[in-house]
Design a protein around this motif. Sequence first.
Motif, short mmCIF file in Angstrom:
data_model
loop_
_atom_site.label_atom_id
_atom_site.label_comp_id
_atom_site.label_asym_id
_atom_site.label_seq_id
_atom_site.Cartn_x
_atom_site.Cartn_y
_atom_site.Cartn_z
N MET A 27 -2.83 87.71 98.39
CA MET A 27 -1.90 87.69 97.18
C MET A 27 -2.69 88.46 96.11
SD MET A 27 -0.61 84.13 96.13
CE MET A 27 -0.94 82.75 97.31
N ASP B 233 -0.90 87.17 91.15
CA ASP B 233 -0.27 86.03 91.78
C ASP B 233 -1.13 85.05 92.21
OD1 ASP B 233 2.00 87.67 91.94
OD2 ASP B 233 1.71 88.50 93.93
N ARG B 234 -2.45 85.11 92.38
CA ARG B 234 -3.25 83.98 92.72
C ARG B 234 -3.16 83.14 91.35
NH1 ARG B 234 -6.47 88.19 94.87
NH2 ARG B 234 -8.23 87.84 93.57
N ASN C 87 -1.05 82.67 88.95
CA ASN C 87 0.26 82.10 88.77
C ASN C 87 0.31 80.99 89.84
OD1 ASN C 87 1.77 83.14 86.89
ND2 ASN C 87 1.90 85.02 88.08
N PHE C 88 -0.13 81.33 91.11
CA PHE C 88 0.05 80.25 92.19
C PHE C 88 -0.74 78.81 91.87
CE2 PHE C 88 -0.97 78.12 96.07
CZ PHE C 88 -0.07 78.06 96.74
N ASN D 20 1.32 75.24 91.37
CA ASN D 20 1.50 74.39 92.56
C ASN D 20 0.58 73.25 92.49
OD1 ASN D 20 3.23 75.87 94.75
ND2 ASN D 20 2.12 77.62 93.95
N CYS E 225 -3.78 76.66 99.52
CA CYS E 225 -3.77 76.26 98.19
C CYS E 225 -5.23 75.51 97.60
CB CYS E 225 -2.73 75.50 97.82
SG CYS E 225 -2.81 73.62 98.41
#
Length: 479
Positions: free
Chosen positions: A303, A307-308, A310-311, A315, A365
């Motif tokens: 990613m 994106d990381r 945001n992830f 999550n 994650c």
Amino acid sequence: MKREKIAEVLKNGQVGNDVLVKGWVRAFRSNRFISINDGSTINNIQAVVDFENLDEALLKKITTAASVAVSGKLVASQGAGQAIEIEVKNVEVIGEANPEEVQKTVMQPKKHSLEFLREQAHLRFRTNTFGAVFRIRHAVAYAIHKFFNDEGFFYLHTPIVTASDAEGAGETFKVTNFDPLDPPLDEEGNIDYSKDFFGKAVNLTVSGQLEAELGALALGQVYTFGPTFRAENSNTSRHLAEFWMIEPEVAFNDLNDNMDLTEEFLKYIAKYVLDNCLDDLQFLNDREAKEDSQKPTAERNEMSLKDRLNFVVENDFKRLTYTEAIEVLQRSKPYKKGKFKYDVKWGVDLSSEHERYLVEKEFKCPVILSDYPSEIKAFYMRQNDDDKTVAAMDVLFPGIGEIVGGSQREERLDVLKSKCADFNIPEEDLWWYLDTRKFGTVPHAGFGLGFERMVMFVTGMTNIRDVIPFPRTPQNAEF
Ligand code: ATP
Ligand code: MN
């Protein structure tokens, strides 16, 4: 005229206004276009000079890295890449920079390796990459104070010189005023620290936790944010000898509350950076993508940096116990194929290969592991009812490994005393810590976040030496 920051001019400057900016020349093209950066933003402002109006001698001094003061009118830019630029009325060179010498430095505008940049840590601030990293580092520090302040925590300054080695967390740096060649000795021939400055052997702190607990047990919720020192001779990309740690401590919290607080806190930081460090983050995001494109697919980030982040914000972290993690690992492909270097069995500490497998391959994650075997964790962690494990938790992040270590603390005096005995910690050394369990003891919990590890995560830098201005590592204390 009052100097304006370039960040301010680029954001709010109106065409037609007169402005004065000061900064360092990043590039001077065609004897006409000066790119100036003043550190307030990653973006340069373009100043356009009219060659006719400048004398030759002054022109020669406008070179990369020189400092300049430029005033003129803001106009709509003709070129691509910027909306406005300065139509120069006056240029003053404040400090010259010899172009031949600049050639040998990281200020020479071309691609440099991070290793080379580290050798010039005094100048690397002048590069886009490190400007971005250190502006973000600041933003993370600010976000941390803001988070805790808004949640009603008090910032507690715990000592840097201390007699306690909190947890046997690592080798300590000794602090003494003795002449190393001639220290006073006692009758047995040992160094007599009772004659030293503090009247006892002291060292630089490895953690402010024990003192933070004292604060929390009166102020309710406190946090420390200070330098931490560990003389561990591990030359890894994730360890420094001097690093900064944030240690919240909360009265009446149990392990679950502690996990919730950690998760909320880490998400807050990631979100703060996404919301407030757009330009710097975008630059580092693109930089990483460019680097990745030259690597074999297997080594690329799955990613992008943004994106990381945001992830992480969006999550839930995966929560499981140490015991469950051992089972997961023992069912894993690398385990069955004998690919792990270190053994996986109940009771041993997980190595970074195991932690990375859990985070990057199995769960993909952030992971919170809890309830570790008592033997491999510190004496102050609360003993669970099974009498085999303690209420400890580690947070593992992709690409980083352990980012947070924490626990619910042992609040029962008798259990704590027997733990001291098990760990060979003399009670008289910790009388002040044990005292808190005598006078209205309560359950409480806290954790330690390695500041630089968090900055690594939000900047995508892969070596911890590149997220602290002046790294201290074995054999290295230059600058
Ligand atoms: P590790 O296993 O990675 O060495 P640790 O178990 O020694 O970490 P703790 O004593 O729990 O770490 O310290 C709390 C946090 O401080 C860690 O989760 C990590 O983020 C950070 N940290 C620990 N040691 C270092 C170091 N030498 N340099 C930078 N950060 C560190
Ligand atoms: Mn360690």
